[in-house]
Design a protein around this motif. Sequence first.
Motif, PDB file in Angstrom:
ATOM      1  N   ALA A  41       0.788  -1.286   0.038  1.00 53.72           N
ATOM      2  CA  ALA A  41       0.097  -0.069   0.034  1.00 53.72           C
ATOM      3  C   ALA A  41       0.740   1.245  -0.016  1.00 53.72           C
ATOM      4  N   TYR A  42       0.532   2.134  -0.900  1.00 51.19           N
ATOM      5  CA  TYR A  42       1.263   3.523  -0.932  1.00 51.19           C
ATOM      6  C   TYR A  42       2.559   3.365  -1.203  1.00 51.19           C
ATOM      7  N   TYR A  43       3.063   3.170  -2.373  1.00 53.51           N
ATOM      8  CA  TYR A  43       4.436   2.771  -2.834  1.00 53.51           C
ATOM      9  C   TYR A  43       5.119   4.207  -3.170  1.00 53.51           C
ATOM     10  N   GLY A  44       6.310   4.495  -2.929  1.00 50.60           N
ATOM     11  CA  GLY A  44       7.077   5.480  -3.106  1.00 50.60           C
ATOM     12  C   GLY A  44       6.793   6.610  -2.214  1.00 50.60           C
ATOM     13  N   VAL A  45       6.717   7.824  -2.752  1.00 45.19           N
ATOM     14  CA  VAL A  45       6.361   9.046  -2.217  1.00 45.19           C
ATOM     15  C   VAL A  45       4.843   9.001  -1.955  1.00 45.19           C
ATOM     16  N   ALA A  46       3.932   7.987  -2.429  1.00 53.11           N
ATOM     17  CA  ALA A  46       2.692   8.107  -2.271  1.00 53.11           C
ATOM     18  C   ALA A  46       2.481   8.084  -0.756  1.00 53.11           C
ATOM     19  N   LYS A  47       3.191   7.281   0.263  1.00 50.69           N
ATOM     20  CA  LYS A  47       3.250   7.477   1.626  1.00 50.69           C
ATOM     21  C   LYS A  47       3.135   8.573   2.282  1.00 50.69           C
ATOM     22  N   LEU A  48       3.819   9.597   1.673  1.00 49.19           N
ATOM     23  CA  LEU A  48       3.843  10.774   2.178  1.00 49.19           C
ATOM     24  C   LEU A  48       2.926  11.620   1.953  1.00 49.19           C
ATOM     25  N   ILE A  49       2.201  11.419   0.710  1.00 46.00           N
ATOM     26  CA  ILE A  49       1.023  12.035   0.178  1.00 46.00           C
ATOM     27  C   ILE A  49      -0.197  11.579   1.046  1.00 46.00           C
ATOM     28  N   HIS A  50      -0.284  10.443   1.179  1.00 50.39           N
ATOM     29  CA  HIS A  50      -1.439   9.777   2.049  1.00 50.39           C
ATOM     30  C   HIS A  50      -1.619  10.243   3.396  1.00 50.39           C
ATOM     31  N   ASN A  51      -0.217  10.598   4.050  1.00 47.15           N
ATOM     32  CA  ASN A  51      -0.175  10.950   5.396  1.00 47.15           C
ATOM     33  C   ASN A  51      -0.325  12.740   5.512  1.00 47.15           C
ATOM     34  N   HIS A  52      -0.587  13.244   4.190  1.00 47.15           N
ATOM     35  CA  HIS A  52      -0.773  14.761   4.384  1.00 47.15           C
ATOM     36  C   HIS A  52       0.510  15.436   4.907  1.00 47.15           C
ATOM     37  N   GLN A  53       1.522  14.808   4.372  1.00 49.65           N
ATOM     38  CA  GLN A  53       2.779  15.401   5.136  1.00 49.65           C
ATOM     39  C   GLN A  53       3.625  16.412   3.917  1.00 49.65           C
ATOM     40  N   VAL A  54       3.007  16.403   2.730  1.00 47.18           N
ATOM     41  CA  VAL A  54       3.529  17.166   1.616  1.00 47.18           C
ATOM     42  C   VAL A  54       2.727  18.285   1.540  1.00 47.18           C
ATOM     43  N   SER A  55       3.167  19.613   1.258  1.00 49.96           N
ATOM     44  CA  SER A  55       2.420  20.823   1.309  1.00 49.96           C
ATOM     45  C   SER A  55       2.664  21.296  -0.064  1.00 49.96           C
ATOM     46  N   ARG A  56       3.643  20.699  -0.902  1.00 49.53           N
ATOM     47  CA  ARG A  56       4.086  21.174  -2.167  1.00 49.53           C
ATOM     48  C   ARG A  56       4.707  19.986  -2.896  1.00 49.53           C
ATOM     49  N   LEU A  57       4.270  19.742  -3.995  1.00 44.55           N
ATOM     50  CA  LEU A  57       4.950  18.761  -5.056  1.00 44.55           C
ATOM     51  C   LEU A  57       5.230  19.252  -6.035  1.00 44.55           C
ATOM     52  N   VAL A  58       6.579  19.216  -6.426  1.00 46.04           N
ATOM     53  CA  VAL A  58       7.125  19.736  -7.718  1.00 46.04           C
ATOM     54  C   VAL A  58       7.588  18.350  -8.542  1.00 46.04           C
ATOM     55  N   THR A  59       6.577  17.992  -9.742  1.00 47.48           N
ATOM     56  CA  THR A  59       6.800  16.694 -10.362  1.00 47.48           C
ATOM     57  C   THR A  59       6.474  17.095 -11.681  1.00 47.48           C
ATOM     58  N   THR A  60       6.267  15.809 -12.379  1.00 47.76           N
ATOM     59  CA  THR A  60       6.044  15.601 -13.902  1.00 47.76           C
ATOM     60  C   THR A  60       4.556  15.025 -14.150  1.00 47.76           C
ATOM     61  N   HIS A  61       4.195  14.212 -13.307  1.00 50.38           N
ATOM     62  CA  HIS A  61       2.799  13.798 -13.547  1.00 50.38           C
ATOM     63  C   HIS A  61       2.419  13.110 -12.285  1.00 50.38           C
ATOM     64  N   ILE A  62       0.989  13.238 -11.785  1.00 46.32           N
ATOM     65  CA  ILE A  62       0.184  12.849 -10.959  1.00 46.32           C
ATOM     66  C   ILE A  62      -0.713  11.634 -11.145  1.00 46.32           C
TER      67      ILE A  62
END
Length: 231
Positions: free
Chosen positions: A63-84
Amino acid sequence: MKKQLSAKQAVDMIPDGAVIMCGGFLGCGTAHRLMDALAASQKKDLTIICNDAGLLEGPNGEAYYGVAKLIHNHQVSRLVTTHIGLNPEATEQMNAGTMRIDLLPQGSLAEMIRAGGAGLGGTLTKTGVGTLVEDAKDYVVGRQNIDGVDYLLMRPLSADFALICGQQVDEEGNVWYAGTARNFNQVMATAADIVIAEAEQLVSVGEIRPEDVQTYGILVDYIVNGGQDDE
């Protein structure tokens, strides 16, 4: 010999509000042990720079692979990325206004990180000219015309921490990546104040042939042995 830390000790160094580069491409090449420790830490208000938002389920049913763990926990306020698109939770948080998402072309992101690591003032690209990318003033200085061709001058990117992962890391921090797991890891190791390398296999100096070293130990500050149980 580089200082070796447990994943928890490494994450303890990261403060709330830190800017963190995370290597990997849909979890391939991601420092998963460090991701687990960072998720467990409940560090918050993080800015994450990475290729994607991870996956809700990993290749082995995790469950929640990679940075998805941090997103699921609402730990990320800003994500700089190429696709979601492969993580619906990222879209939900963006639409709810609880996480800012800055989308950049993938090649531009890689070159902006390279520029940050090389100490360059930016990087020129034709990608994004005349599109919404051009309006992203946090990342785009403006148009430059060279020999009659328009380019965007993209700002360099750097971070407080880079969390990278190598298939083999020796005791001096030299890293070899297996195949495409190199992805963003190699360039991110040049563009952060503190670089933490997670080792799938921690090996002695000399076990990685010099010509196979892809990130030099001089760039790595700390090593986490991902092949051992964390204490």
